[in-house]
Every structure is written in C-alpha cells, then in structure tokens.
Design a protein around this motif. Structure first.
Motif, PDB file in Angstrom:
ATOM      1  N   GLU A  61      14.107  20.300 -27.624  1.00 27.05           N
ATOM      2  CA  GLU A  61      15.108  21.353 -27.811  1.00 27.05           C
ATOM      3  C   GLU A  61      14.874  22.457 -26.801  1.00 27.05           C
ATOM      4  O   GLU A  61      13.739  22.804 -26.495  1.00 27.05           O
ATOM      5  CB  GLU A  61      15.017  21.944 -29.226  1.00 27.05           C
ATOM      6  N   GLY A  62      15.968  23.008 -26.282  1.00 22.59           N
ATOM      7  CA  GLY A  62      15.884  24.114 -25.342  1.00 22.59           C
ATOM      8  C   GLY A  62      15.828  23.691 -23.883  1.00 22.59           C
ATOM      9  O   GLY A  62      15.993  24.524 -23.000  1.00 22.59           O
ATOM     10  N   GLU A  63      15.600  22.414 -23.626  1.00 22.37           N
ATOM     11  CA  GLU A  63      15.551  21.954 -22.234  1.00 22.37           C
ATOM     12  C   GLU A  63      16.950  21.854 -21.640  1.00 22.37           C
ATOM     13  O   GLU A  63      17.908  21.545 -22.330  1.00 22.37           O
ATOM     14  CB  GLU A  63      14.859  20.591 -22.132  1.00 22.37           C
ATOM     15  N   VAL A  64      17.043  22.140 -20.352  1.00 27.49           N
ATOM     16  CA  VAL A  64      18.299  22.004 -19.614  1.00 27.49           C
ATOM     17  C   VAL A  64      18.379  20.576 -19.098  1.00 27.49           C
ATOM     18  O   VAL A  64      17.414  20.067 -18.521  1.00 27.49           O
ATOM     19  CB  VAL A  64      18.363  23.006 -18.437  1.00 27.49           C
ATOM     20  N   ILE A  65      19.523  19.950 -19.341  1.00 27.06           N
ATOM     21  CA  ILE A  65      19.703  18.573 -18.899  1.00 27.06           C
ATOM     22  C   ILE A  65      20.931  18.455 -18.011  1.00 27.06           C
ATOM     23  O   ILE A  65      21.871  19.238 -18.122  1.00 27.06           O
ATOM     24  CB  ILE A  65      19.813  17.608 -20.097  1.00 27.06           C
ATOM     25  N   GLU A  66      20.897  17.478 -17.144  1.00 19.17           N
ATOM     26  CA  GLU A  66      21.994  17.202 -16.230  1.00 19.17           C
ATOM     27  C   GLU A  66      22.667  15.900 -16.658  1.00 19.17           C
ATOM     28  O   GLU A  66      22.094  15.134 -17.438  1.00 19.17           O
ATOM     29  CB  GLU A  66      21.458  17.094 -14.801  1.00 19.17           C
ATOM     30  N   PRO A  67      23.867  15.610 -16.144  1.00 15.78           N
ATOM     31  CA  PRO A  67      24.532  14.350 -16.482  1.00 15.78           C
ATOM     32  C   PRO A  67      23.655  13.148 -16.176  1.00 15.78           C
ATOM     33  O   PRO A  67      22.861  13.173 -15.226  1.00 15.78           O
ATOM     34  CB  PRO A  67      25.783  14.350 -15.598  1.00 15.78           C
ATOM     35  N   ASP A  68      23.786  12.111 -16.985  1.00 17.34           N
ATOM     36  CA  ASP A  68      23.053  10.849 -16.855  1.00 17.34           C
ATOM     37  C   ASP A  68      21.575  10.980 -17.196  1.00 17.34           C
ATOM     38  O   ASP A  68      20.770  10.129 -16.814  1.00 17.34           O
ATOM     39  CB  ASP A  68      23.253  10.221 -15.481  1.00 17.34           C
ATOM     40  N   THR A  69      21.209  12.013 -17.939  1.00 20.54           N
ATOM     41  CA  THR A  69      19.840  12.197 -18.406  1.00 20.54           C
ATOM     42  C   THR A  69      19.637  11.448 -19.718  1.00 20.54           C
ATOM     43  O   THR A  69      20.464  11.526 -20.621  1.00 20.54           O
ATOM     44  CB  THR A  69      19.543  13.693 -18.638  1.00 20.54           C
ATOM     45  N   VAL A  70      18.534  10.727 -19.822  1.00 15.37           N
ATOM     46  CA  VAL A  70      18.149  10.081 -21.076  1.00 15.37           C
ATOM     47  C   VAL A  70      17.482  11.141 -21.943  1.00 15.37           C
ATOM     48  O   VAL A  70      16.482  11.739 -21.530  1.00 15.37           O
ATOM     49  CB  VAL A  70      17.181   8.903 -20.830  1.00 15.37           C
ATOM     50  N   ILE A  71      18.051  11.392 -23.126  1.00 12.74           N
ATOM     51  CA  ILE A  71      17.478  12.418 -24.003  1.00 12.74           C
ATOM     52  C   ILE A  71      16.671  11.822 -25.161  1.00 12.74           C
ATOM     53  O   ILE A  71      15.878  12.511 -25.776  1.00 12.74           O
ATOM     54  CB  ILE A  71      18.541  13.391 -24.546  1.00 12.74           C
ATOM     55  N   ALA A  72      16.914  10.537 -25.460  1.00 13.57           N
ATOM     56  CA  ALA A  72      16.191   9.872 -26.543  1.00 13.57           C
ATOM     57  C   ALA A  72      16.326   8.365 -26.383  1.00 13.57           C
ATOM     58  O   ALA A  72      17.102   7.886 -25.560  1.00 13.57           O
ATOM     59  CB  ALA A  72      16.766  10.299 -27.896  1.00 13.57           C
TER      60      ALA A  72
END
Length: 75
Positions: A61-72
């Motif tokens: 939580e709180g991380e900045v992500i860009e398109p096409d990022t695997v979050i889980a």
C-alpha cells in the motif's frame, strides 16, 4: 496468475498509487472480486482478481505503480 494493472484500467493516467488492499495477504479470493483500490490524479479505480485462489502481494500500500505493473499473484 499475475494481477497486472493495465493501461486500460488507468485510462489516460501514467501512474497510480495503490491506496488500499481490500483483502488480506494470503487470503482466498474469487475471480472478479475487488482486491485493491488505486488512486490517480483524476479517479479512484478498483482492481479485481483475474482468477480464484490465494493472493500474494507484490506491491505494498502507498507505492506508486505504472501501467503493466504486477501488483499481486493469485495461485
């Protein structure tokens, strides 16, 4: 299966904050279940599980992500 934040989900935005996980790490989820909320400068969007299984966080939580990022991962 990877949970990927697509450009389609973000729309015209180039990044988003993972504002909140809606499920616990290691819990069972079902396909189509809302699992996280992302916040961009314009909107807040929900990420849904692409499959049923046990979820494992890749991004906190709180991380900045860009398109096409695997979050889980769901497996």
């Amino acid at each position: 299966m990877d949970v990927i934040v697509s450009q389609e989900l973000l729309g015209s935005e180039t990044e988003a904050d993972l504002s909140e996980w809606l499920v616990e790490d290691g819990s069972e989820v079902t396909a189509g279940q809302a699992i996280a909320e992302l916040e961009t400068s314009k909107v807040q969007v929900e990420v849904v599980a692409p499959a049923s299984g046990t979820i494992t966080y890749v991004v906190a939580e709180g991380e900045v992500i860009e398109p096409d990022t695997v979050i889980a991962k769901v497996g």
